[in-house]
Design an enzyme around this catalytic site. Structure first.
Site, PDB file in Angstrom:
ATOM      1  N   ASP A 185      21.155 -29.522   3.512  1.00 55.72           N
ATOM      2  CA  ASP A 185      22.399 -30.215   3.834  1.00 55.72           C
ATOM      3  C   ASP A 185      22.418 -30.176   5.358  1.00 55.72           C
ATOM      4  OD1 ASP A 185      25.027 -30.715   4.701  1.00 55.72           O
ATOM      5  OD2 ASP A 185      25.781 -30.259   2.707  1.00 55.72           O
ATOM      6  N   HIS A 186      22.109 -31.310   5.996  1.00 55.35           N
ATOM      7  CA  HIS A 186      21.828 -31.230   7.440  1.00 55.35           C
ATOM      8  C   HIS A 186      23.050 -30.781   8.244  1.00 55.35           C
ATOM      9  CE1 HIS A 186      23.542 -35.302   7.612  1.00 55.35           C
ATOM     10  NE2 HIS A 186      23.679 -35.128   8.912  1.00 55.35           N
ATOM     11  N   HIS A 248      28.492 -32.287   2.417  1.00 56.18           N
ATOM     12  CA  HIS A 248      28.849 -31.883   3.779  1.00 56.18           C
ATOM     13  C   HIS A 248      30.269 -31.325   3.887  1.00 56.18           C
ATOM     14  CE1 HIS A 248      25.201 -33.951   4.486  1.00 56.18           C
ATOM     15  NE2 HIS A 248      25.689 -35.158   4.662  1.00 56.18           N
TER      16      HIS A 248
END
Ligand code: BG6
Length: 502
Positions: A185-186, A248
């Site tokens: 999950d950047h 996010h």
């Protein structure tokens, strides 16, 4: 979560090497790690894809991505030459067993040049439909048989709903142990997001008031100015809830709501986040509309330019019922947070790109000042600016200089730009280095992904079973539909956007 240790020899094997992610993110991130001296002395980047590239053509492709997207700009010739030596390419059909035999030979020959075995990192930079096939082929071919060294990296979306996420977990976990799996999950690699852990758990000041006794509510806004761009085909089957909130925004919420971990061991931190996700109230179908609203952008104006409506974007169904905006009021049902609303919202084609978290504290119990002194009165707010501006602000009341007692809100501000000279690393740099070091703290564990799906499933189910008749219901370049304003206004509050420069 990186400490100052260099990783062991590593081969990064990128499936989907000819795609956007490798070009825009992975190539530039690896190159910057190389420049900063973080890569092991012995490393290799092996591109794997169906497209025809020679080694040198693939090097050029990665270089083009670095030229365009690296935070450092175009590489110097000397540096590039050294880095490029480590890059090679293997053409492959992801579904054919023969391709994996060839890939195995390719990796072995690259490792021979490196002087021995390396940690093999299989990066799935591919559309989700291929993940299961590739994982199975990696298992069958024996390429990924070293449980200590080999790792698999999986990008979001991790599943399309709870059932598909469970199935994907089952398949991957039948080949790799959980500790070998890095679900990205950047957002968790963003500098300001990592700093939330430092802010909360390296400072004694806030923890005693970090609870329902002092906090009135929390707001999380992740607004994007861009529309769906060229990703209409994917997005039209996803929507804002799946694309942003399931991952996010819920991760940001977890970082605000989690209990202090005993250590920064990956499982300890992730256990604490799973506890938050499990405590989030799951809404009954007939209650969803009171807690969640959706929107879709129509044509409008963004910064003086005409912007297309969602249904006119390439790859999007002309009658699409997909939401490009979602706002949800969550509750975390535990001792710390009972009855404290967490309002989250995200959308595309909004007036500006901004990700910001606001913690609003409760009002003082008694306002002793005369009413004319407190016309501008505001409760204390802590504002975490995630992007594009990066910083933290504490807003409190102060006496305005003058002969009368007049109170106005003022800010204590920490701004990355003025506090540090060097550019923070990109999220992908942090995450790739952590994968090489075998540190999974900033990655999603299987149960965490499933717990996040459990949170959004009631909303998703309802929205899928009853298409909105009001779409499009906000114009591009606005802050979303009126229903989103109503969602928060019903509680006597309003959405707060507080950029650092204000
Ligand atoms: C991705 C979503 O995960 O995050 C995109 O799929 C979105 O739709 C992107 O645009 C936003 O990331 P960032 O880092 O630009 O906030």
């Amino acid at each position: 979560m990186t400490s100052a240790v260099k990783p062991e020899p590593a081969a990064l094997i990128i499936f989907g090497a000819g795609g956007d992610l490798a070009w825009r993110k992975i190539g530039p991130a690896m190159y910057n790690l190389f420049l900063d001296g973080w890569l092991p002395d012995k490393f290799a980047v092996i591109g794997v894809d169906i497209k025809d590239f020679s080694d040198s053509q693939y090097r050029e492709r990665l270089k083009d991505g670095i030229d365009r997207f690296s935070r450092r700009g175009k590489p110097a010739d000397d540096d590039w030459e050294k880095f490029a030596q480590a890059i090679s390419y293997q053409k492959a059909d992801f579904t054919s067993a023969d391709s994996y035999k060839n890939l195995s030979l390719h990796i072995t020959s690259v490792e021979k040049q490196l002087g021995g075995n390396s940690n093999r990192i299989f990066y799935m930079a591919i559309p989700p439909a291929f993940i299961e096939t590739i994982a199975e082929q990696l298992g069958n071919s024996g390429i990924a048989s070293d449980k200590e060294r080999d790792r698999i990296v999986v990008e979001k979306p991790f599943g399309h709903d709870l059932e598909s996420a469970k199935k994907l977990n089952r398949v991957i976990c039948s080949i790799f142990d959980e500790r070998q799996i890095y679900r990205i999950d950047h957002y968790l690699g963003k500098e300001t997001v990592q700093n939330m852990l430092a802010f909360r758990f390296a400072n004694a000041l806030f923890e005693p008031i970090w609870n329902r006794n002092y906090i009135d509510h929390v707001q999380i806004t992740v607004a994007e100015q861009v529309g769906v761009e060229h990703r209409g085909g994917y997005y039209d089957h996803a929507g804002a809830l799946r694309d942003m909130i399931q991952n996010h925004l819920l991760q940001l919420l977890c970082l605000i709501a989690m209990e202090p971990p005993v250590s920064f061991n990956a499982d300890e931190v992730r256990n604490k986040k799973v506890e938050v996700l499990s405590a989030i109230r799951k809404y009954q179908p007939d209650k969803v509309h009171s807690y969640a609203v959706r929107g879709q952008y129509g044509p409008g104006w963004i910064e003086g330019s005409k912007a297309a409506g969602y249904r006119d974007e390439p790859g999007v169904d002309k009658e699409s019922a997909t939401e490009t905006f979602a706002a949800v009021k969550f509750f975390v049902d535990n001792w710390r947070w009972q009855d404290v609303p967490f309002y989250v919202r995200t959308g595309k084609s909004m007036p500006e790109k901004i990700s910001v978290i606001t913690i609003q504290f409760r009002p003082v119990p008694h306002r002793a000042f005369p009413s004319e002194s407190i016309e501008n009165w505001q409760p204390n707010r802590l504002i975490l600016n995630i992007q594009p501006e990066k910083g933290i602000r504490l807003r409190f009341q102060a006496k305005k200089p003058g002969l009368k007692m007049f109170l106005t809100p003022v800010d204590m501000t920490f701004n990355y730009e003025s506090s540090y000279v060097s550019d923070p690393p990109e999220a992908y740099e942090t995450l790739l280095l952590d994968i090489m070091l075998g540190d999974a703290t900033l990655f999603m564990r299987g149960d965490q992904v499933e717990a996040a799906w459990e949170v959004v499933m009631p909303i998703l189910n309802l929205w899928q079973s009853s298409a909105s008749t009001e779409f499009p219901n906000y114009s591009a370049g606005t802050w979303g539909p009126e229903t989103a304003e109503a969602l928060i206004a019903r509680d006597g509050k309003n959405w707060l956007i507080l950029p650092l420069k204000n």
